[in-house]
Structures are given as structure tokens and as C-alpha cells.
Design a protein around this motif. Sequence first.
Motif, PDB file in Angstrom:
ATOM      1  N   UNK A  29      42.124  41.069  47.346  1.00 56.64           N
ATOM      2  CA  UNK A  29      43.433  41.710  47.142  1.00 56.64           C
ATOM      3  C   UNK A  29      44.541  40.764  47.579  1.00 56.64           C
ATOM      4  N   UNK A  30      45.561  40.610  46.753  1.00 52.20           N
ATOM      5  CA  UNK A  30      46.686  39.748  47.104  1.00 52.20           C
ATOM      6  C   UNK A  30      47.447  40.272  48.321  1.00 52.20           C
ATOM      7  N   UNK A 240      47.992  44.719  44.192  1.00 53.81           N
ATOM      8  CA  UNK A 240      47.171  45.441  45.161  1.00 53.81           C
ATOM      9  C   UNK A 240      45.899  45.949  44.506  1.00 53.81           C
ATOM     10  N   UNK A 241      44.779  45.638  45.121  1.00 50.92           N
ATOM     11  CA  UNK A 241      43.471  46.031  44.588  1.00 50.92           C
ATOM     12  C   UNK A 241      42.710  46.791  45.665  1.00 50.92           C
ATOM     13  N   UNK A 242      42.656  48.116  45.581  1.00 54.10           N
ATOM     14  CA  UNK A 242      41.958  48.889  46.616  1.00 54.10           C
ATOM     15  C   UNK A 242      40.448  48.723  46.524  1.00 54.10           C
ATOM     16  N   UNK A 246      39.664  47.443  52.201  1.00 53.72           N
ATOM     17  CA  UNK A 246      40.912  47.978  52.750  1.00 53.72           C
ATOM     18  C   UNK A 246      40.800  48.302  54.238  1.00 53.72           C
ATOM     19  N   UNK A 247      39.631  48.666  54.683  1.00 55.08           N
ATOM     20  CA  UNK A 247      39.482  49.046  56.098  1.00 55.08           C
ATOM     21  C   UNK A 247      39.690  47.873  57.033  1.00 55.08           C
ATOM     22  N   UNK A 248      39.622  46.638  56.530  1.00 51.20           N
ATOM     23  CA  UNK A 248      39.851  45.467  57.375  1.00 51.20           C
ATOM     24  C   UNK A 248      41.255  44.901  57.221  1.00 51.20           C
ATOM     25  N   UNK A 249      42.011  45.388  56.249  1.00 48.30           N
ATOM     26  CA  UNK A 249      43.356  44.866  56.007  1.00 48.30           C
ATOM     27  C   UNK A 249      44.333  45.454  57.022  1.00 48.30           C
ATOM     28  N   UNK A 252      46.384  48.544  55.874  1.00 44.78           N
ATOM     29  CA  UNK A 252      45.628  49.656  55.292  1.00 44.78           C
ATOM     30  C   UNK A 252      46.305  51.005  55.480  1.00 44.78           C
ATOM     31  N   UNK A 253      47.050  51.184  56.561  1.00 45.89           N
ATOM     32  CA  UNK A 253      47.672  52.485  56.849  1.00 45.89           C
ATOM     33  C   UNK A 253      49.001  52.680  56.136  1.00 45.89           C
ATOM     34  N   UNK A 254      49.595  51.601  55.650  1.00 51.78           N
ATOM     35  CA  UNK A 254      50.912  51.701  55.000  1.00 51.78           C
ATOM     36  C   UNK A 254      50.884  51.315  53.523  1.00 51.78           C
ATOM     37  N   UNK A 255      49.825  50.666  53.072  1.00 52.03           N
ATOM     38  CA  UNK A 255      49.736  50.208  51.683  1.00 52.03           C
ATOM     39  C   UNK A 255      49.642  51.413  50.731  1.00 52.03           C
TER      40      UNK A 255
END
Length: 261
Positions: A29-30, A240-242, A246-249, A252-255
Motif C-alpha cells: 500500500x502506498x 490506498x490498498x486495504x 493494515x494492522x501493522x500500518x 490504520x486507525x485513521x485511514x
Amino acid sequence: MESVLGALALDPSRPVRLSKARLSFLSACEGWFQAELAGEGEPFAHGLATAAGTLTHRAVQLDVASERRADVRTVVDRAARHLTEDDREFRGYWRRLDALAQAEHMAAGAARLALFRAMFPPFERRWQPVAEQYVAASLAGRSVVLSGRLDLMLGRGPHLLVDFKTGEARAGYAEDMRFYALVVALSFGVAPYRVATVFCESMEWQSEDVTEEVLKREADRVLDAARVALELARDRSPVLTPGPHCRWCPRSRTCPSSAVA
């Protein structure tokens, strides 16, 4: 690569620093890639898996350097002691463990080192074995810097590059090794002849011969990452590529596209 990067007119005072991890983030994901370039997120902290991997890598490094002159438990004991002396993240993790938990780590590390010895014969000095070798290459007036740390490098050139993993095989590991091959080719002026990922528990190999096609494909991946980094720095919105990543980004809570509930 020099020609393409030169045309991008990157700023050498703010070099784009690329590693195998950052290229992996970009492929996922970019947004994650952008967050990593910006230094977002919490400071790294060891967990069970990462601490086990760090201990295994240090034990292998010491085993290679000492030419197997000690039993596996002695090597792992020394590796753990060195890590608590010079690795702040590992030291903090280790001190939070009780004596039994530390002993479990040591026993598991000794078991993995025994498997390493079973997979590899003792290294003769003429093979020039080097463990935990840092390699780097700069391009376009140091506006792009590629770097990584090789678990094991064998030979005087061309080399065999080996990476050790304590978990299961993943598709991305092959790309990681291609990145290492490119960095070594740029740094040493001679491409490695083969790269391999070795899985300590299963004693399996995932290897690939390094060809001109492999290097060109990896060079294209690096050039694409440099272009994306420049575009994001110029305020282009990331694609954005879910997904599970995502759990490591750190975003993750605001994207708006996050797959984290």
C-alpha cells in the motif's frame, strides 16, 4: 538507473532511503510506504517472534566467526549476552522476561542453531564466510540510497547470499533476496550468482539464480519506488490498498480505507 533517477531531479540533501522492508510496504500500500518514509508510528519494540529471530541471527553470526569451536548452548548464551549489551530494543525486551522465559528463549535458540549446523558444513576460510554484513549503494549523487544487512555471504565474488528465517515461507522473501542481489551488484561491481532463503525450523531452501533479467526487474522496482516517493513528497495522495497488512500500518486507525475494525 542513474539516467532515470537523474531525470527525476531528486534532492540529495533529502535522499530517498530504500530497504527491502520499504519496498515491501510499497507493494502492499502506498499509504503504508508514505507513513514509513515519514517516520510515523511507534518506536520498534520486540515481541516473541522478533526477539527469537534476532537471537538466532546473532548466534549464527557468532557461530560463523568462532568456526564452531563451542557447543550450541554456549554460543547462544554468548549471543544473548552481547545483545543485551549492544542492542537497546533487545535489552529492554530481555529484562522484562523472568528466568524461565529467558531459558525458553535460550533453549529454542540452541535448537535453531543446531539445525543451522545440520544444514551447513563447517565453513572453510577460503569460502570467506561473512555474517551480518551491512551493504549499501548510492545512486544519482546520493539522492537514492539502498541498504540492507545480509545474514550470510559466502565466496570472494561472485557471492552466494543467504537469509535465515525462523517462520514459514512467504512470497515476499524472494523479492527481498532480489533486492539484496541488486545492492551487492551495485556495491561490489559483481552480481551474486545465487540468493537463497533458509527456513531454520523446516530446514528448507528457497533459492534463485541471479540473472541479468532478475537484476533488471529489481532495478525497475527500485526506480518505481523512487518515483512514488518523489510524487508523495510533492503532495500526491497515496493509492490506498486495504488488506491484512493494515494492522501493522501506523495509519490504520485513521485511514479511510483501513481494513482494521
